[in-house]
Design an enzyme around this catalytic site. Structure first.
Site, PDB file in Angstrom:
ATOM      1  N   HIS A  63       0.847  -1.192   0.000  1.00 23.24           N
ATOM      2  CA  HIS A  63       0.000   0.000   0.000  1.00 23.24           C
ATOM      3  C   HIS A  63       0.886   1.247   0.000  1.00 23.24           C
ATOM      4  CE1 HIS A  63      -3.434  -2.612   0.847  1.00 23.24           C
ATOM      5  NE2 HIS A  63      -2.625  -3.239   1.649  1.00 23.24           N
ATOM      6  N   HIS A  91      -7.035  -1.059  -6.183  1.00 23.61           N
ATOM      7  CA  HIS A  91      -7.387  -2.456  -5.927  1.00 23.61           C
ATOM      8  C   HIS A  91      -8.782  -2.581  -5.317  1.00 23.61           C
ATOM      9  CE1 HIS A  91      -5.350  -1.175  -2.137  1.00 23.61           C
ATOM     10  NE2 HIS A  91      -6.333  -1.868  -1.573  1.00 23.61           N
ATOM     11  N   ARG A  96      -8.187  -0.556  15.512  1.00 21.21           N
ATOM     12  CA  ARG A  96      -7.050  -1.236  14.904  1.00 21.21           C
ATOM     13  C   ARG A  96      -5.865  -1.272  15.867  1.00 21.21           C
ATOM     14  NH1 ARG A  96      -7.392  -1.513   9.189  1.00 21.21           N
ATOM     15  NH2 ARG A  96      -5.202  -0.929   8.838  1.00 21.21           N
ATOM     16  N   LYS A 119      -0.491  -2.334  13.375  1.00 19.43           N
ATOM     17  CA  LYS A 119      -0.883  -2.181  11.969  1.00 19.43           C
ATOM     18  C   LYS A 119       0.033  -1.175  11.271  1.00 19.43           C
ATOM     19  CE  LYS A 119      -4.212  -3.737  10.335  1.00 19.43           C
ATOM     20  NZ  LYS A 119      -4.413  -5.042   9.611  1.00 19.43           N
ATOM     21  N   CYS A 156     -12.406  -4.459   7.617  1.00 15.42           N
ATOM     22  CA  CYS A 156     -12.117  -3.908   6.303  1.00 15.42           C
ATOM     23  C   CYS A 156     -10.820  -4.528   5.790  1.00 15.42           C
ATOM     24  CB  CYS A 156     -11.987  -2.395   6.345  1.00 15.42           C
ATOM     25  SG  CYS A 156     -11.803  -1.685   7.985  1.00 15.42           S
ATOM     26  N   SER A 157     -10.869  -5.069   4.582  1.00 15.63           N
ATOM     27  CA  SER A 157      -9.680  -5.717   4.037  1.00 15.63           C
ATOM     28  C   SER A 157      -9.868  -5.896   2.537  1.00 15.63           C
ATOM     29  CB  SER A 157      -9.429  -7.062   4.741  1.00 15.63           C
ATOM     30  OG  SER A 157      -8.159  -7.584   4.389  1.00 15.63           O
ATOM     31  N   GLU A 177      -8.723   2.397  -3.225  1.00 14.15           N
ATOM     32  CA  GLU A 177      -9.563   1.220  -3.294  1.00 14.15           C
ATOM     33  C   GLU A 177     -10.913   1.471  -3.971  1.00 14.15           C
ATOM     34  OE1 GLU A 177      -8.241  -1.038   0.824  1.00 14.15           O
ATOM     35  OE2 GLU A 177     -10.008   0.252   0.895  1.00 14.15           O
TER      36      GLU A 177
END
Length: 249
Positions: free
Chosen positions: A50, A61, A81, A85, A97-98, A160
């Site tokens: 990223h 993506h 999170r 991370k 979220c992924s 995204e």
């Protein structure tokens, strides 16, 4: 054959020293995302990481954001999170979220958004320890897709096409502390207070979804309770035009 931009992205990530980051999170940066254009058409090739350097080349993506609501009271499950991370650490966000991955054929299936739903169930188990038996694929309600770009810091970020998935389920949470440091259920008013309070930070995609969509959809979810008094994500089928990609900033 991957495009020149994808080849450049792979070379760029290969040159990044990840030794200062958490080892488990560093390994996740090797996951191969599904490359798409701005209309969410899959493009030949995949890429990892990223990095803003790659995002600035236009690489985009496919992703998903899952929102789990408790059927009995319509409260939303949030996660904070983990500090480990690499992107957006310590921030509050929606349930999960992924990304669907190019490595899994099932997660590339586009019909009825099957691939992102399968990926959503997989990641709910990975991040929150929710058994996949509690998140059956046909229980996810797809609402729309958003296109957004968000830097995390000078090096990392997200770019995204993000599928918004609602799910109503009673789930057992056993958090993966390398992924999340806290979780809680909130009603609409409690989340609005969180947004206003100092000391809370939120992921950019969650803020965008909340700003333009979430609270209206949440109202509809509560309005459409069944005769048993419970809310159902499936009641929102057809609520919005789900055919287009909504560009957000």
């Amino acid at each position: 054959m991957s495009s020149p931009a994808v080849q450049a992205a792979k070379a760029t990530l290969a040159g990044i020293d990840l030794s200062s980051y958490d080892p488990k999170q560093s390994r996740l940066m090797d996951e191969r995302c599904i490359l798409v254009d701005e209309e969410d058409n899959a493009i030949e090739g995949s890429y990892t990481g990223h990095l803003m350097e790659n995002i600035n080349k236009g690489l985009l993506h496919r992703a998903f954001s899952v929102f789990i609501f408790r059927p009995s009271d319509g409260k939303l499950l949030l996660q904070q999170r983990a500090s480990e991370k690499i992107t957006f650490p310590n921030m509050w966000t929606n349930t999960c979220c992924s990304h669907p991955l190019d490595d899994f054929e099932a997660e590339k299936v586009e019909e009825n958004q099957l691939g992102v739903k399968i990926a959503g169930s997989r990641k709910l188990e990975h991040e929150l320890g929710i058994p996949q038996s509690q998140t059956p694929i046909d229980s996810f309600q797809y609402l729309t897709r958003i296109h957004y770009l968000a830097p995390s810091d000078g090096k990392w970020g997200e770019h995204e096409i993000d599928y918004i998935l609602f799910l109503t389920a009673d789930v057992t949470v056993t958090p993966n502390l390398n992924e999340i440091q806290a979780y809680k259920y909130v009603d609409k008013e409690e989340l609005q207070v969180m947004f206003k309070e100092e000391g809370h930070s939120f992921t950019p995609w969650f803020k965008l979804i909340a700003r333009d969509f979430l609270f209206g959809w949440w109202d509809e979810l509560l309005k459409r309770r069944g005769t048993d008094g419970k809310v159902s994500a499936k009641s929102l089928a057809g609520l919005v035009d789900s055919s287009r990609v909504v560009k957000m900033s």
